[in-house]
Every structure is written in C-alpha cells, then in structure tokens.
Write a protein that holds these residues in place. Structure first.
Motif, PDB file in Angstrom:
ATOM      1  N   GLY A 112      42.310  37.521  40.404  1.00 57.16           N
ATOM      2  CA  GLY A 112      41.503  38.748  40.255  1.00 57.16           C
ATOM      3  C   GLY A 112      41.106  39.517  41.574  1.00 57.16           C
ATOM      4  O   GLY A 112      41.228  40.685  41.571  1.00 57.16           O
ATOM      5  N   ALA A 113      40.870  38.684  42.410  1.00 56.23           N
ATOM      6  CA  ALA A 113      40.288  39.135  43.823  1.00 56.23           C
ATOM      7  C   ALA A 113      41.599  39.689  44.450  1.00 56.23           C
ATOM      8  O   ALA A 113      41.253  40.848  45.052  1.00 56.23           O
ATOM      9  N   GLU A 114      42.646  39.277  44.298  1.00 57.20           N
ATOM     10  CA  GLU A 114      43.965  39.901  44.908  1.00 57.20           C
ATOM     11  C   GLU A 114      44.094  41.189  44.186  1.00 57.20           C
ATOM     12  O   GLU A 114      44.719  42.315  45.079  1.00 57.20           O
ATOM     13  N   ALA A 115      43.798  41.278  43.140  1.00 55.31           N
ATOM     14  CA  ALA A 115      44.209  42.621  42.272  1.00 55.31           C
ATOM     15  C   ALA A 115      42.996  43.790  42.744  1.00 55.31           C
ATOM     16  O   ALA A 115      43.323  44.806  43.011  1.00 55.31           O
ATOM     17  N   VAL A 116      41.769  43.374  42.834  1.00 48.79           N
ATOM     18  CA  VAL A 116      40.834  44.318  43.436  1.00 48.79           C
ATOM     19  C   VAL A 116      40.922  44.648  44.805  1.00 48.79           C
ATOM     20  O   VAL A 116      41.149  46.117  45.264  1.00 48.79           O
TER      21      VAL A 116
END
Length: 426
Positions: A112-116
């Motif tokens: 998720g953090a990568e996607a953000v």
C-alpha cells in the motif's frame, strides 16, 4: 533446522520475537498459527473470530480456497520474471483490473505504501510535465489525521508524532488541512500550483471517521474546478469493505458490480488499491488512472522488481473474482447495518461506549475514556479471552472489521461476545 513452532508455547514464541525482532509493533498477546474463513487459531489450538482482517487485507476470509488454489498453481509455474521481460499473466491482469474498476491504465505495485508513493510521483509528474508547474512550487493537499503508510515521504505529511518524530528532515510539497472540511479545501486550492488532493474516503486508522455524505463528491468538484487531481486512497476502504466496491461509490446497490448513484459516487482521477486486492495471500497493490494522466510514466521513471509479477497478478484476479461472485459488498452492507443497529441498542444503556460509527463492515466504537487510558486495550484483552480479536486505535477507539464472508449467525454471535465483554466494564 528450524524448530516446529507448534512445539513451542505462545509465551515462548512471543519471547522469541521480542528478543530477535525490531519492536516496531505492539501486538495483542496472542500467537496465531492457522486461519480459515472468519476464524484464526493460536498455537495452543484456541479458536477466535478475526475482527481485524489484517487491517482489511483479508476481506475474502483466511485462506480462501479459490485464491489459495490459484496461488499454488501459479507458484508451480512461474513466480517472478521482473519487468525486464513480458510475462504471460500481466497483460491479462491489466485488462481485467482496468475494466473491473473502469480506468484506462494500471501501474502495478506490491504494498500500500508503495502505491501511495507511486500516486504522489504520478501526480507531481503530471502537474510539472503537462501543466508546467515549477518543481519547487508543486503542492499536494492532504487531510489531517491521515494514514497512508510510514515511508519517509508519507510521514512528512502525517500529524502522527509517533510515526514522525525522529525521522526528519521531512519531504516538502504538502499542505495538510482538516478532514471533511470543504471550506478548508477550497481555500487551499487557491494556490495555483496545487497538483492534487490525496484523501482516504473513510479515515480508518484515525478511528473509522466517516465524512459527510456529499463531502467526497464536492471535494472532487472543487479539485476539478481548479485543475487538480482527486486521488482516493482506497487501500483499506476499497474492495467491498464498506458495502460498495469502493467507498467513493457511496451507498450504491452493488448488484454484481456497482450501480453508481450520482448523488454519492465519485470517480477519482487516481485510485489507489492494496490489501484485499490479493485477499491477504500475497502483497499486491495498484494505482489506476486514465491515459491523460498515466501517459507521463515512461520507461525509467518508475518501477519495481516485483510489481506486476505473475504470481501476484494471478492471485489478484482470483481475489477480485471472489468479491464479485460471492457478492461480498452486498453482504458487508447488510451485516454492517445489523452490527451498528445492535451496537446502538447496547449503547443506549451503556456508560462505557459513547458511539458506534462506520460503513459496511468497517466500524468502530468509541470508549468513554481518555485516549491515554488503557480501557480500550483491556477490553480487547477480554475480547480475546472470549474468543474475538480486535485492537484499539488512537487509544480509546476499537476498530471492528471482520472478513466480509461472515454470516448473519456469526455476526450475531460476535455481537453477543462484544456486548457481554463490555458489560464487564460497565
């Protein structure tokens, strides 16, 4: 040889983790060994209802047989090629997910953090390359009490001092405004170099804070009037968790897919997904946008060794099939309404609980005590003793988010456990 964990007690395994692992979490003292559907078992064999779902990553239930079979079949064929080559699954996935959510393009990532982080880069690149914004002045608006991850850039615009403190210097280029405040957004958008607004449709980590019914739609309209991108972080709220395919869909009927009601539906310019995108079986995340935005991403501008790997995308397609075929959005809506109704009945005569709030099967109760007290933690310990696992957030708030495959009978059993436990604290 690694010793069989089943030969060790929960205490032994917790001591082992505390001795050799970094102390970056404060877990509830229970050691889970197995999961199936809405249940998990500890190493001693005690069964619990899972009312956290790995922060909504396990919407489809633990070890869903269709997802696990896909995982096994693909793992025996090929797992990783990197993006140095084409693979036989990625194109199929790209078509599947873009049609599923209604966008032109997807940029596949892992967490998720990568996607953000990907969405932030995409927004900045779009603003600077296509709109001519100066790099030093390009700005992204975010909401107070947000939670989008814990990377260096993301904590730079967080106001959670526990996540921020000691990790500076911080990344510039962000403005934080109050959540659910259209006037504050309108004022922030007066800056001619705002590239976009990044927001959670429901603030999960902040305590399942739900905005006004028309907030998201009007926020998107304000962004578009000023030429800024509206970016929805649906990592926790998406994939049927809130009773619709996406939380930005509002109160749609989701018959098979979303029948989007114009009064509440918002189509983000950039959609960020993760967690339940793989049903908890493998780290998979995605950023979706149309060609006019995604075209700024060219070879060399962004990438990931594992992003778009055959194993991950095969699992994601299977996980999304389960959501659609088993009508999990509809189930989440029905059971969520029942859960809040039952909790409100209890709250009418309670001195311990002030409020229940949420949408679908993403809910929270607010404990009538200070955020610095340990009451909510102690309630969660007793819930564990009674066979239900949940965790506090922000001190005096307990989040409840079971797998979306839960039945009405199981939900009512869980309501009974929760209310009986709360009675011990009255």
């Amino acid at each position: 040889m690694i010793e069989n964990p089943q030969l060790r007690s929960s205490k032994d395994l917790m001591d082992l983790e505390n001795k050799h692992g970094a102390h970056n979490y404060h877990p509830l003292p229970v050691v889970l060994d197995r999961g199936e559907g809405v249940y998990v078992w500890d190493v001693e064999g005690k069964r619990y209802y899972d009312f956290l779902s790995a922060y909504s990553a396990v919407n489809q239930g633990h070890c869903h047989p269709e997802i696990i079979n896909t995982l096994k079949e693909q793992a025996e064929k090929i797992t990783l090629t990197s993006r140095a080559f084409y693979n036989s699954k990625l194109g199929e996935y790209d078509k599947y997910i873009t049609e599923y959510f209604g966008f032109d393009k997807v940029l596949p990532m892992n967490t998720g953090a990568e996607a953000v982080e990907t969405a932030i880069k995409l927004c900045r690149k779009w603003a600077q390359e296509l709109k001519g914004y100066p790099e030093a002045k390009t700005k992204i608006i975010v909401a107070e009490n947000n939670f989008h991850g814990r990377t260096t850039t993301i904590i730079s615009f967080s106001n959670d001092q526990e996540a921020r403190s000691g990790f500076g210097p911080y990344t510039p280029g962000f403005e934080r405004i109050p959540y659910n405040d259209l006037k504050a957004l309108e004022k922030a958008l007066e800056d001619d170099h705002v590239a976009g607004f990044l927001v959670e449709p429901i603030q999960g980590e902040a305590g399942v804070v739900t905005p006004d019914v028309d907030y998201l739609r009007k926020a998107a309209e304000l962004c578009h009037a000023k030429g800024a991108l509206f970016m929805a972080d649906e990592i926790q709220t998406g994939i049927a968790r809130t009773g619709s395919l996406l939380a930005v869909c509002g109160n749609c009927t989701c018959e098979g897919h979303c029948e989007r009601q114009e009064a509440t539906y918002v189509r983000p310019d950039v959609l960020i997904l993760g967690k339940a995108l793989s049903g908890g079986a493998y780290p998979v995340s995605a950023v979706l946008a149309d060609d006019k935005i995604m075209k700024v991403i060219q070879p060399g501008t962004h990438g990931s060794t594992f992003g778009g790997n055959p194993l991950g995308v095969a699992v994601a397609m299977s996980a999304l099939d389960v959501v659609r075929n088993e009508k999990l959005a509809q189930n989440a809506r029905k059971l969520g309404e029942l859960f809040r109704a039952k909790m409100n009945e209890y709250i009418e005569g309670s001195k311990v609980v002030n409020l229940v709030r949420g949408r679908g099967l993403l809910n929270a109760i607010v404990i009538n005590d200070s955020p610095t007290s340990d009451t909510a933690w102690n309630i969660c310990l007793r819930l564990r003793d009674h066979g239900l696992l949940a965790k506090p957030t922000h001190g005096n708030i307990i989040r409840f988010a079971p797998p979306l495959i839960m039945t009405e009978e199981q939900l009512l059993d869980c309501v009974d456990i929760i209310t009986r436990t709360l009675q011990e604290f009255e």
